[in-house]
Design a protein around this motif. Structure first.
Motif, PDB file in Angstrom:
ATOM      1  N   VAL A 207       0.800  -1.248   0.201  1.00 28.38           N
ATOM      2  CA  VAL A 207      -0.058   0.203   0.192  1.00 28.38           C
ATOM      3  C   VAL A 207       0.659   1.318  -0.171  1.00 28.38           C
ATOM      4  O   VAL A 207       1.567   1.439   1.001  1.00 28.38           O
ATOM      5  CB  VAL A 207      -0.969  -0.072   1.367  1.00 28.38           C
ATOM      6  CG1 VAL A 207      -1.628   1.412   1.196  1.00 28.38           C
ATOM      7  CG2 VAL A 207      -1.741  -1.197   1.312  1.00 28.38           C
ATOM      8  N   LYS A 208       0.909   1.973  -0.999  1.00 31.78           N
ATOM      9  CA  LYS A 208       1.439   3.223  -1.341  1.00 31.78           C
ATOM     10  C   LYS A 208       1.036   4.352  -0.274  1.00 31.78           C
ATOM     11  O   LYS A 208      -0.189   4.694  -0.448  1.00 31.78           O
ATOM     12  CB  LYS A 208       1.759   3.556  -2.682  1.00 31.78           C
ATOM     13  CG  LYS A 208       2.437   5.040  -2.848  1.00 31.78           C
ATOM     14  CD  LYS A 208       3.675   4.570  -3.779  1.00 31.78           C
ATOM     15  CE  LYS A 208       4.402   6.228  -3.843  1.00 31.78           C
ATOM     16  NZ  LYS A 208       5.979   5.868  -3.829  1.00 31.78           N
ATOM     17  N   GLN A 209       1.758   4.907   0.746  1.00 28.18           N
ATOM     18  CA  GLN A 209       1.235   6.056   1.621  1.00 28.18           C
ATOM     19  C   GLN A 209       1.761   6.996   0.930  1.00 28.18           C
ATOM     20  O   GLN A 209       2.752   7.295   0.228  1.00 28.18           O
ATOM     21  CB  GLN A 209       1.809   5.748   3.046  1.00 28.18           C
ATOM     22  CG  GLN A 209       1.119   4.595   3.701  1.00 28.18           C
ATOM     23  CD  GLN A 209       1.860   4.179   4.936  1.00 28.18           C
ATOM     24  OE1 GLN A 209       3.051   4.438   5.257  1.00 28.18           O
ATOM     25  NE2 GLN A 209       0.986   3.701   5.999  1.00 28.18           N
ATOM     26  N   ARG A 210       0.709   8.210   1.311  1.00 30.20           N
ATOM     27  CA  ARG A 210       1.307   9.464   0.866  1.00 30.20           C
ATOM     28  C   ARG A 210       2.019  10.068   2.054  1.00 30.20           C
ATOM     29  O   ARG A 210       1.777   9.856   3.331  1.00 30.20           O
ATOM     30  CB  ARG A 210      -0.077  10.258   0.790  1.00 30.20           C
ATOM     31  CG  ARG A 210      -0.848   9.838  -0.424  1.00 30.20           C
ATOM     32  CD  ARG A 210      -2.016  10.620  -0.930  1.00 30.20           C
ATOM     33  NE  ARG A 210      -1.342  11.736  -1.185  1.00 30.20           N
ATOM     34  CZ  ARG A 210      -2.113  12.861  -1.624  1.00 30.20           C
ATOM     35  NH1 ARG A 210      -3.530  12.912  -1.607  1.00 30.20           N
ATOM     36  NH2 ARG A 210      -1.563  14.137  -2.113  1.00 30.20           N
ATOM     37  N   MET A 211       2.856  11.074   1.789  1.00 22.85           N
ATOM     38  CA  MET A 211       3.581  11.820   2.583  1.00 22.85           C
ATOM     39  C   MET A 211       2.744  12.856   3.227  1.00 22.85           C
ATOM     40  O   MET A 211       1.828  13.585   2.766  1.00 22.85           O
ATOM     41  CB  MET A 211       4.727  12.794   2.180  1.00 22.85           C
ATOM     42  CG  MET A 211       5.498  13.363   2.922  1.00 22.85           C
ATOM     43  SD  MET A 211       6.845  14.300   2.408  1.00 22.85           S
ATOM     44  CE  MET A 211       7.662  13.383   1.262  1.00 22.85           C
ATOM     45  N   THR A 212       2.739  13.092   4.836  1.00 27.25           N
ATOM     46  CA  THR A 212       1.610  14.064   5.272  1.00 27.25           C
ATOM     47  C   THR A 212       2.409  15.197   5.306  1.00 27.25           C
ATOM     48  O   THR A 212       3.446  15.397   5.085  1.00 27.25           O
ATOM     49  CB  THR A 212       1.514  13.559   6.939  1.00 27.25           C
ATOM     50  OG1 THR A 212       2.688  13.572   7.421  1.00 27.25           O
ATOM     51  CG2 THR A 212       0.896  11.915   7.145  1.00 27.25           C
TER      52      THR A 212
ATOM     53  N   ASN B 254       3.894   8.382  10.345  1.00 25.48           N
ATOM     54  CA  ASN B 254       4.930   7.102   9.763  1.00 25.48           C
ATOM     55  C   ASN B 254       6.193   7.500  10.047  1.00 25.48           C
ATOM     56  O   ASN B 254       7.173   7.359   9.120  1.00 25.48           O
ATOM     57  CB  ASN B 254       4.553   6.977   8.350  1.00 25.48           C
ATOM     58  CG  ASN B 254       3.168   6.713   8.003  1.00 25.48           C
ATOM     59  OD1 ASN B 254       2.763   5.643   8.874  1.00 25.48           O
ATOM     60  ND2 ASN B 254       2.371   7.045   7.099  1.00 25.48           N
ATOM     61  N   LEU B 255       6.614   8.126  11.125  1.00 21.32           N
ATOM     62  CA  LEU B 255       8.177   8.319  11.357  1.00 21.32           C
ATOM     63  C   LEU B 255       8.371   7.531  12.625  1.00 21.32           C
ATOM     64  O   LEU B 255       9.203   8.111  13.501  1.00 21.32           O
ATOM     65  CB  LEU B 255       8.155   9.681  11.519  1.00 21.32           C
ATOM     66  CG  LEU B 255       8.039  10.693  10.544  1.00 21.32           C
ATOM     67  CD1 LEU B 255       7.872  11.931  10.870  1.00 21.32           C
ATOM     68  CD2 LEU B 255       8.658  10.557   9.305  1.00 21.32           C
ATOM     69  N   GLU B 256       8.107   6.479  12.636  1.00 22.06           N
ATOM     70  CA  GLU B 256       8.286   5.452  14.012  1.00 22.06           C
ATOM     71  C   GLU B 256       9.772   4.997  13.866  1.00 22.06           C
ATOM     72  O   GLU B 256      10.206   4.491  15.055  1.00 22.06           O
ATOM     73  CB  GLU B 256       7.296   4.375  14.054  1.00 22.06           C
ATOM     74  CG  GLU B 256       5.916   5.020  14.481  1.00 22.06           C
ATOM     75  CD  GLU B 256       4.962   3.720  14.443  1.00 22.06           C
ATOM     76  OE1 GLU B 256       4.760   3.259  15.742  1.00 22.06           O
ATOM     77  OE2 GLU B 256       4.469   3.356  13.616  1.00 22.06           O
ATOM     78  N   THR B 257      10.207   4.683  12.828  1.00 25.15           N
ATOM     79  CA  THR B 257      11.614   4.080  12.759  1.00 25.15           C
ATOM     80  C   THR B 257      12.467   5.109  11.979  1.00 25.15           C
ATOM     81  O   THR B 257      12.241   5.636  11.194  1.00 25.15           O
ATOM     82  CB  THR B 257      11.499   2.669  12.194  1.00 25.15           C
ATOM     83  OG1 THR B 257      11.239   2.850  10.651  1.00 25.15           O
ATOM     84  CG2 THR B 257      10.605   1.815  12.709  1.00 25.15           C
TER      85      THR B 257
ATOM     86  N   HIS C 205      13.150   6.674   4.289  1.00 28.55           N
ATOM     87  CA  HIS C 205      12.186   6.627   3.216  1.00 28.55           C
ATOM     88  C   HIS C 205      11.450   8.091   2.856  1.00 28.55           C
ATOM     89  O   HIS C 205      11.440   8.402   1.673  1.00 28.55           O
ATOM     90  CB  HIS C 205      11.205   5.587   3.696  1.00 28.55           C
ATOM     91  CG  HIS C 205       9.943   5.545   2.643  1.00 28.55           C
ATOM     92  ND1 HIS C 205      10.032   5.058   1.026  1.00 28.55           N
ATOM     93  CD2 HIS C 205       8.698   6.152   2.504  1.00 28.55           C
ATOM     94  CE1 HIS C 205       8.959   5.220   0.657  1.00 28.55           C
ATOM     95  NE2 HIS C 205       8.007   5.802   1.390  1.00 28.55           N
ATOM     96  N   TRP C 206      11.003   8.636   3.759  1.00 34.89           N
ATOM     97  CA  TRP C 206      10.308  10.120   3.492  1.00 34.89           C
ATOM     98  C   TRP C 206      11.174  10.984   3.158  1.00 34.89           C
ATOM     99  O   TRP C 206      10.865  11.887   2.180  1.00 34.89           O
ATOM    100  CB  TRP C 206       9.402  10.313   4.663  1.00 34.89           C
ATOM    101  CG  TRP C 206       8.320   9.459   4.882  1.00 34.89           C
ATOM    102  CD1 TRP C 206       8.209   8.816   6.176  1.00 34.89           C
ATOM    103  CD2 TRP C 206       7.058   9.252   3.941  1.00 34.89           C
ATOM    104  NE1 TRP C 206       6.932   7.885   5.788  1.00 34.89           N
ATOM    105  CE2 TRP C 206       6.269   8.095   4.730  1.00 34.89           C
ATOM    106  CE3 TRP C 206       7.020   9.705   2.719  1.00 34.89           C
ATOM    107  CZ2 TRP C 206       5.074   7.916   4.107  1.00 34.89           C
ATOM    108  CZ3 TRP C 206       5.763   9.143   2.045  1.00 34.89           C
ATOM    109  CH2 TRP C 206       4.888   8.365   2.837  1.00 34.89           C
TER     110      TRP C 206
END
Length: 97
Positions: A6-11, A64-67, A73-74
Motif C-alpha cells: 500500500v503506497k502511503q502519501r507523505m503527510t 509514519n516516522l516511527e523508525t 524513506h520519507w
C-alpha cells in the motif's frame, strides 16, 4: 502468496518537518543540508522538541516516522518530489536519486 504493498502519501506534517530540518541544517552547517543521515537526526531532534511522551509516540505513528527506516524513506521521497532542494550544492556533491 503475494504481498500487497500500500503506497502511503507523505503527510503535510512530515513534509514540513523535513523542510524545517533542512532549513535548520542550512543555517547551522550548509554542507549537511542534503545529507540524509543528518536530516534524519535533525528530524528526530525536532520531533522530540515539539512532542513529549505519549504525544510523541502518537505523532510519530501518525506521520509514519516511527523508525529510522521510515524517516529515511520519507526523506528520499521528499528529494524525489522536490529536487530543487539540492540546487545549492555543486554538481558533483548532489545526491543521486
Amino acid at each position: 502468496m503475494q504481498e500487497t504493498v500500500v503506497k502511503q502519501r507523505m503527510t503535510r506534517g512530515t513534509k514540513n518537518l523535513i523542510t524545517e530540518a533542512i532549513e535548520t541544517l542550512q543555517k547551522e552547517s550548509p554542507e549537511k543540508q542534503n545529507n540524509r543521515n543528518d536530516i534524519c537526526f535533525k528530524m528526530v531532534e525536532l520531533l522530540d522538541h515539539k512532542f513529549d511522551g505519549k504525544n510523541f509516540d502518537y505523532q510519530a505513528r501518525r506521520m509514519n516516522l516511527e523508525t529510522t527506516g521510515q524517516i529515511l524513506h520519507w526523506i528520499e521521497e521528499y528529494f524525489e518530489r522536490y529536487p530543487n532542494r539540492q540546487r545549492s550544492l555543486p554538481e558533483d556533491e548532489k545526491l543521486e536519486v
